[in-house]
Design an enzyme around this catalytic site. Structure first.
Site, PDB file in Angstrom:
ATOM      1  N   ASP A 184       5.277  25.365 -35.028  1.00  0.00           N
ATOM      2  CA  ASP A 184       6.310  25.786 -35.957  1.00  0.00           C
ATOM      3  C   ASP A 184       5.662  25.651 -37.344  1.00  0.00           C
ATOM      4  O   ASP A 184       4.792  24.812 -37.538  1.00  0.00           O
ATOM      5  CB  ASP A 184       7.496  24.827 -35.801  1.00  0.00           C
ATOM      6  N   CYS A 207       0.836  -1.195   0.000  1.00  0.00           N
ATOM      7  CA  CYS A 207       0.000   0.000   0.000  1.00  0.00           C
ATOM      8  C   CYS A 207       0.869   1.242   0.000  1.00  0.00           C
ATOM      9  O   CYS A 207       2.086   1.158   0.029  1.00  0.00           O
ATOM     10  CB  CYS A 207      -0.909   0.012   1.218  1.00  0.00           C
TER      11      CYS A 207
END
Ligand code: AMP
Length: 753
Positions: free
Chosen positions: A449, A13
């Protein structure tokens, strides 16, 4: 600095992860530790030098954990056997858990049914009393409970032992203390009548509670483990793409060999329908290939001599041979797998809060449980009498220990990250780490771009204008191409291509110089020739007219005298308009960034519906432009080709590299899109937003669950309405909590991008 990934054994856990994290962080030489509960790995960053596994293990063995060398090459070396073995081990563990559940759950359900009957008959008045002797039933429950606590629930007792030995407590410790104390109390008052009289204890015992709680918690753990396995399916699928064997030509003979034995330079034979085993280049034949698995591209791609092929893709009808260029860990598929595995094991910043809480969660709960017991015995017994308060005190304490669930907190983020990153990989969206995925969800500006991103990046020469009567356009092209032959720039390649089409011979040059963002120059004999973009003052009507048509114009100069110009046109990608529209629908601003001139850039931008253009930006200024946007508070994602745009990609909040298929692991980018399809930018944003939504839901439920559950189990409602939550329901809630978190993460799989 070096980084090593280990697999961790014995971790159950979030508290376990927190304990290991804490202990390893203290080791000298270790700079950073990232223990991941969902992948069961620990990523260690340490000063160069040898980090001894035994030393690390000595430290954490005390707490019941161990580290093992993770062979990242599991996938990377494409050893199929390795990944199969790993999966088989997980399946064996799951099967062992299932066997326990198959015993514990029916027992728990039977006991639960009898409990409910008993409670029902006490309160309703309609349901008859259990037709069984309560004493006998108690003995029966005691026997079952003994088995459950000491055999089936042994891992929880182990949690207590670990706590006593080392002071480190995990979820198992909580369940262990809860069930063992209920069991011991019940056993004492059943077996030692004098102790019962001394304690003024009521008749009721809690054997039933221990049985049901252990049964439900084990069920929850099993379901959680099963779901957790499903979160890793994307990697399994990628690993499954590897071919197991290859047909190679050695010493004139066709030989079928395991894929691991294929060497660089081997000639590999591919028959129709066969899977391509490694990367390489076709040297004979042609075919179409389904590359969807590594590129997300759905249409098969035509391939001929000289074209690259990618391992893991599937040949359609044709047959061909190719020379292996990359094998083993160097193949594109291996690199993709490695990148996805690393990313799945990385930590999202949002997890930090959950981690901090998980670190102190268990000790805090232990204190709360003890405080509850004491409050019931003191305050409670002064109001209700000792005997009643004692039983509520025990129930409250057990309830808190059982309901408190650090697991849900620990799994909330990593399970969603694993599913999200895996899903991305299926779509050809490779996410470098959880942080990039998280950041992508909150961007508000997308910068593209121009060349190669919005446009195809394959410009063509469209116009050649000579300024001198005696010089033909052909000789002008020949002059320009001679210089450009040495340049890698797409414009240069287009000019060379045009010259080659006309079969022009390209002469010798000296002193070649590339002027980044401007052009190129070199000497031919004694003349300096320059091909470059025009200055503002040089933009004549003719130049402007061409630029307004979206064309890029370059001037050709000899010793500073302009001899003519060449215009080149690039076409926008057919999917660009839709991609921009999709981003607009998400409320994002779309900007185009280019070194090209404003007029041409505007023309392209209008075609695809882009909001703003930043033109004539020199390559080194691109990152600066992004900084400016960030300064005014914008969160920027930059999409570019990853090589020329590296500084800009690195500067952006998230950099997206549009790979062409061969360069998957682009360092400067947080995300790589295979096949450079710009629609995937919007898909990646959809994915990141969906993943973050799931994480927030998970964290919310995990927190709320504990915030409400713990006081409820302690008996907070009792003073108001006399309601007390039986610990059995705490066990049920606990089982449900982590299962629901993992199931919620799995929902992401079905999300349409
Ligand atoms: P870039 O930033 O690489 O897109 O370059 C910006 C501008 O510089 C281009 O649009 C061209 O006008 C010019 N340029 C750059 N490299 C070259 C080259 N090799 N040949 C001609 N023009 C170039």
């Amino acid at each position: 600095m070096s980084t090593e990934i280990y697999s961790v054994k014995g971790m159950h856990c979030a508290s376990c992860a927190a304990i290991i994290q804490k202990k390893l962080s203290k080791v000298e030489g270790i700079k950073e530790v990232n223990v991941n509960l969902a992948t069961e790995t620990a990523q260690l960053e340490f000063d160069n030098g040898n980090l001894k596994l035994e030393v690390l293990n000595q430290i954490i063995n005390n707490y019941g954990y161990s580290l093992e060398i993770e062979e990242p090459p599991s996938a990377a070396s494409l050893s199929v056997a390795d990944s199969v073995a790993k999966r088989a081990e997980k399946e064996r563990e799951l099967h062992a858990q299932l066997k326990k559940v198959q015993f514990a759950l029916p027992v728990a359900l039977l006991v639960f049914f009898l409990m409910m009957w008993d409670i029902g008959s006490m309160f309703s008045g309609i349901i008859p009393h259990l037709p069984l002797s309560m004493e006998l039933l108690n003995i029966f429950f005691m026997l079952l409970s003994t088995w459950m606590v000491f055999r089936t629930g042994a891992p929880f007792l182990h949690g207590i032992v670990m706590f006593i030995r080392s002071g480190a407590a995990s979820m198992d410790t909580l369940i262990g203390i809860g069930t063992l104390s209920a069991y011991l109390y019940s056993a004492v008052i059943t077996l030692i009548p004098s102790a019962k009289a001394f304690l003024h204890a009521p008749d009721s015992t809690y054997f039933d509670v221990t049985i049901v709680v252990i049964g439900f918690v084990l069920l929850g753990k099993y379901l959680e483990a099963r779901s957790k396995m499903k979160t890793g399916e994307a990697i399994e699928k990628l690993i499954g793409l590897q071919a197991k064997s290859a047909l190679v030509l050695r010493m004139g003979k066709e030989l079928e060999i395991p894929v691991q034995q294929v060497k660089k330079g081997d000639v590999v034979i591919i028959k129709p329908g066969a899977k391509i085993p490694v990367d390489g280049t076709i040297n004979e034949g042609y075919s179409t290939i389904d590359e969807s698995m590594v590129s997300g591209e759905s249409l098969p791609v035509d391939k001929k001599i000289g074209d690259p092929v990618v391992g893991g893709t599937i040949n359609k009808q044709g047959s061909f041979t190719f020379t292996a260029s990359h094998v083993g860990a160097d193949t594109i598929l291996a690199r993709i797998i490695r990148m996805v595995e690393d990313a799945q094991g990385s930590k999202a910043p949002i997890q930090n809060i959950a981690d901090k809480i998980a670190g102190v969660f268990v000790p805090v709960v232990l204190v709360l449980a003890a405080a509850t017991f004491v409050i019931w015995l003191t305050v409670g017994s002064s109001l209700l009498g000792f005997s009643v308060a004692l039983s509520y005190g025990i129930m409250g304490m057990v309830g808190i220990l059982v309901i408190a669930c650090p697991c849900a907190l620990g799994l909330a983020t990593p399970t969603a990250i694993i599913v999200g990153i895996g899903k991305g990989a299926e779509y050809g969206i490779l996410i470098r780490n959880a942080e990039s995925l998280e950041k992508l969800s909150s961007v508000d500006t997308v910068i593209f771009d121009k060349t190669g991103t919005i446009t195809t990046g394959n410009p063509q020469v469209s116009d050649i204008i000579s300024l001198e009567k005696e010089r033909s356009t052909t000789s002008l092209l020949q002059l320009a191409a001679t210089i450009e032959n040495r340049s890698e720039h797409p414009l240069a390649q287009a000019i060379v291509e045009a010259a080659k089409k006309q079969q022009l011979t390209l002469g010798e040059i000296t002193d070649f110089r590339a002027l980044e963002g401007i052009g190129v120059s070199a000497r031919i004999g004694n003349t300096t020739v320059t091909v470059r973009k025009p200055l503002e003052s040089e933009k004549t009507m003719a130049v402007k007219k061409l630029q307004e048509e979206g064309k890029t114009v370059v001037l050709i100069e000899e010793d500073g005298t302009c001899r003519g110009l060449i215009a080149l046109s690039d076409t926008v990608k057919k999917e660009a308009r839709e991609a921009v529209a999709a981003l607009h629908r998400k409320g994002l601003k779309v900007i185009m960034l280019t070194g090209d001139n404003l007029l041409a850039a505007n023309f392209m931008a209008r075609q695809v519906g882009i909001d703003e253009v930043m033109a004539e930006v020199l390559p080194q200024e691109k990152a600066e432009k992004i900084k400016e946007l960030q300064r005014v508070g914008r969160k920027v994602v930059m999409a570019g080709d990853g090589i020329n745009d590296a500084p800009a990609l690195a500067q952006a909040d998230v950099g997206i590299a549009m790979a062409t298929g061969t360069d998957v692991a682009i360092e400067s980018a947080g995300i790589t899109l295979l096949k450079g399809d710009i629609n995937k930018v919007a898909q990646a944003i959809t994915l990141s937003r969906a993943t973050m939504r799931v994480i927030r839901q998970n964290l919310f439920w995990a927190f709320i669950y504990n915030i409400i559950g713990i006081p409820l189990a302690a008996g907070a409602l009792f003073p108001l309405w006399g309601i007390f939550l039986n610990p059995v329901f705490s066990g049920l809630a606990m089982a449900g909590s982590s299962v629901s978190v993992v199931s919620n993460s799995l929902r992401l799989k079905g999300k349409k991008l």
